[in-house]
Write a protein that holds these residues in place. Sequence first.
Motif, short mmCIF file in Angstrom:
data_model
loop_
_atom_site.label_atom_id
_atom_site.label_comp_id
_atom_site.label_asym_id
_atom_site.label_seq_id
_atom_site.Cartn_x
_atom_site.Cartn_y
_atom_site.Cartn_z
N GLY A 185 0.78 -1.24 0.00
CA GLY A 185 0.00 0.00 0.00
C GLY A 185 0.81 1.29 0.00
N VAL A 186 2.14 1.19 0.04
CA VAL A 186 2.95 2.41 0.09
C VAL A 186 3.14 3.06 -1.28
CG1 VAL A 186 4.18 1.83 2.22
CG2 VAL A 186 5.17 1.20 -0.01
N GLY A 187 2.87 2.31 -2.35
CA GLY A 187 2.99 2.86 -3.70
C GLY A 187 4.16 2.31 -4.50
N LYS A 188 4.62 1.12 -4.16
CA LYS A 188 5.78 0.53 -4.83
C LYS A 188 5.59 0.42 -6.34
CE LYS A 188 5.44 -3.20 -2.37
NZ LYS A 188 4.39 -2.81 -1.41
N HIS A 189 4.46 -0.14 -6.76
CA HIS A 189 4.23 -0.36 -8.19
C HIS A 189 4.02 0.96 -8.93
CE1 HIS A 189 3.62 -4.41 -6.64
NE2 HIS A 189 4.06 -4.78 -7.82
N THR A 190 3.28 1.86 -8.36
CA THR A 190 3.04 3.16 -8.99
C THR A 190 4.36 3.89 -9.20
OG1 THR A 190 0.88 3.29 -7.92
CG2 THR A 190 1.82 5.36 -8.76
N ILE A 191 5.17 3.97 -8.15
CA ILE A 191 6.45 4.68 -8.21
C ILE A 191 7.43 3.92 -9.10
CG2 ILE A 191 8.44 5.46 -6.85
CD1 ILE A 191 5.78 7.08 -6.41
N GLY A 192 7.49 2.61 -8.94
CA GLY A 192 8.42 1.80 -9.73
C GLY A 192 8.17 1.90 -11.22
N VAL A 252 17.91 2.90 1.64
CA VAL A 252 17.49 4.29 1.84
C VAL A 252 15.98 4.30 2.04
CG1 VAL A 252 17.33 6.57 0.79
CG2 VAL A 252 19.37 5.19 0.42
N GLN A 253 15.54 5.01 3.08
CA GLN A 253 14.10 5.18 3.32
C GLN A 253 13.63 6.50 2.72
OE1 GLN A 253 12.57 3.92 7.40
NE2 GLN A 253 14.62 4.67 7.86
N ILE A 254 12.43 6.47 2.14
CA ILE A 254 11.81 7.70 1.65
C ILE A 254 10.37 7.72 2.15
CG2 ILE A 254 11.04 9.00 -0.37
CD1 ILE A 254 13.43 7.89 -1.88
N ASN A 255 10.02 8.79 2.84
CA ASN A 255 8.65 8.97 3.33
C ASN A 255 7.82 9.55 2.18
OD1 ASN A 255 6.28 9.69 4.56
ND2 ASN A 255 7.23 10.83 6.21
N VAL A 256 6.85 8.78 1.71
CA VAL A 256 6.02 9.19 0.56
C VAL A 256 4.70 9.81 0.99
CG1 VAL A 256 7.04 7.43 -0.93
CG2 VAL A 256 4.92 6.92 0.28
N THR A 257 4.48 9.96 2.30
CA THR A 257 3.17 10.34 2.82
C THR A 257 2.56 11.56 2.14
OG1 THR A 257 3.70 9.35 4.95
CG2 THR A 257 1.88 10.93 4.92
N ILE A 269 3.68 11.56 -6.87
CA ILE A 269 4.45 10.53 -7.55
C ILE A 269 5.74 11.15 -8.10
CG2 ILE A 269 4.48 8.98 -9.56
CD1 ILE A 269 1.39 8.70 -9.09
N GLN A 270 5.62 12.30 -8.76
CA GLN A 270 6.79 12.94 -9.36
C GLN A 270 7.81 13.34 -8.31
OE1 GLN A 270 7.55 13.12 -12.70
NE2 GLN A 270 9.52 13.62 -11.78
N GLU A 271 7.36 13.88 -7.18
CA GLU A 271 8.30 14.25 -6.11
C GLU A 271 9.05 13.03 -5.59
OE1 GLU A 271 6.23 18.07 -3.90
OE2 GLU A 271 5.34 16.09 -3.58
N THR A 272 8.33 11.91 -5.47
CA THR A 272 8.96 10.69 -4.98
C THR A 272 9.97 10.16 -5.99
OG1 THR A 272 6.98 10.16 -3.70
CG2 THR A 272 8.52 8.36 -4.11
N VAL A 273 9.60 10.16 -7.27
CA VAL A 273 10.53 9.72 -8.32
C VAL A 273 11.77 10.61 -8.32
CG1 VAL A 273 10.84 9.54 -10.83
CG2 VAL A 273 8.77 8.62 -9.76
N ASP A 274 11.59 11.90 -8.17
CA ASP A 274 12.73 12.82 -8.11
C ASP A 274 13.63 12.51 -6.91
OD1 ASP A 274 11.85 14.09 -10.41
OD2 ASP A 274 10.97 15.80 -9.34
N LYS A 275 13.03 12.18 -5.77
CA LYS A 275 13.82 11.82 -4.57
C LYS A 275 14.64 10.56 -4.85
CE LYS A 275 12.68 14.72 -1.25
NZ LYS A 275 13.65 15.57 -0.60
N ILE A 276 14.00 9.59 -5.50
CA ILE A 276 14.71 8.34 -5.81
C ILE A 276 15.87 8.61 -6.76
CG2 ILE A 276 14.51 6.08 -6.93
CD1 ILE A 276 11.64 5.96 -5.74
#
Length: 182
Positions: free
Chosen positions: A10-17, A135-140, A144-151
């Motif tokens: 439920g954290v968004g692995k597939h969406t972000i991946g 590495v941990q990333i808080n996606v709360t 999606i774009q911000e998370t991808v940029d962090k990765i």
Amino acid sequence: MSIVITGTPGVGKHTIGKELAQKSKLDIIDINEVAKNSGLFEKNDETNDVDTEKLQEILKEKISNRCIIIGHLAPYVLEKEKITKIIVLRRSPYDLIKVYNERGYSDKKSKENASSEILGVITYDAKNQFQDKVVQINVTDRSIQETVDKIKSVISGDMNSEEVDWLDLVTKNNDLKKFFVD
């Protein structure tokens, strides 16, 4: 470069991946799909048990140097030598309960998954297996774009792991009983 995206359901692995793979032009290996297509899922109450040893052997053959590997089983079925970075997506347990309700999870299954996130089980297990590659990333509150940029920043070495402590938050809110199975 083999990048792993893992975390509690439920954290968004597939969406972000998928978004990261598309932007980075990398192949995706979905651990759950590999297990399913290999006949390794065994129904047990509300969960699917997996023979992790067999899955590990199958994945050894599938992992290339240019892929994104997605799945919550990553810490249990991947070898450190084949992985460049392992990104553990973390998400507020309050958000996760909503996700689980939308997915139709039982109260018991919702609490089991949310409590696992609160305790950081996947993070702990990933650090045991992959040490400094985690590495941990808080996606709360991130898009999606911000998370991808962090990765991407993590991959390029411009960002370190974020500290995530849901137990402190849940304790301060006096909500332990809300998330932990009786």
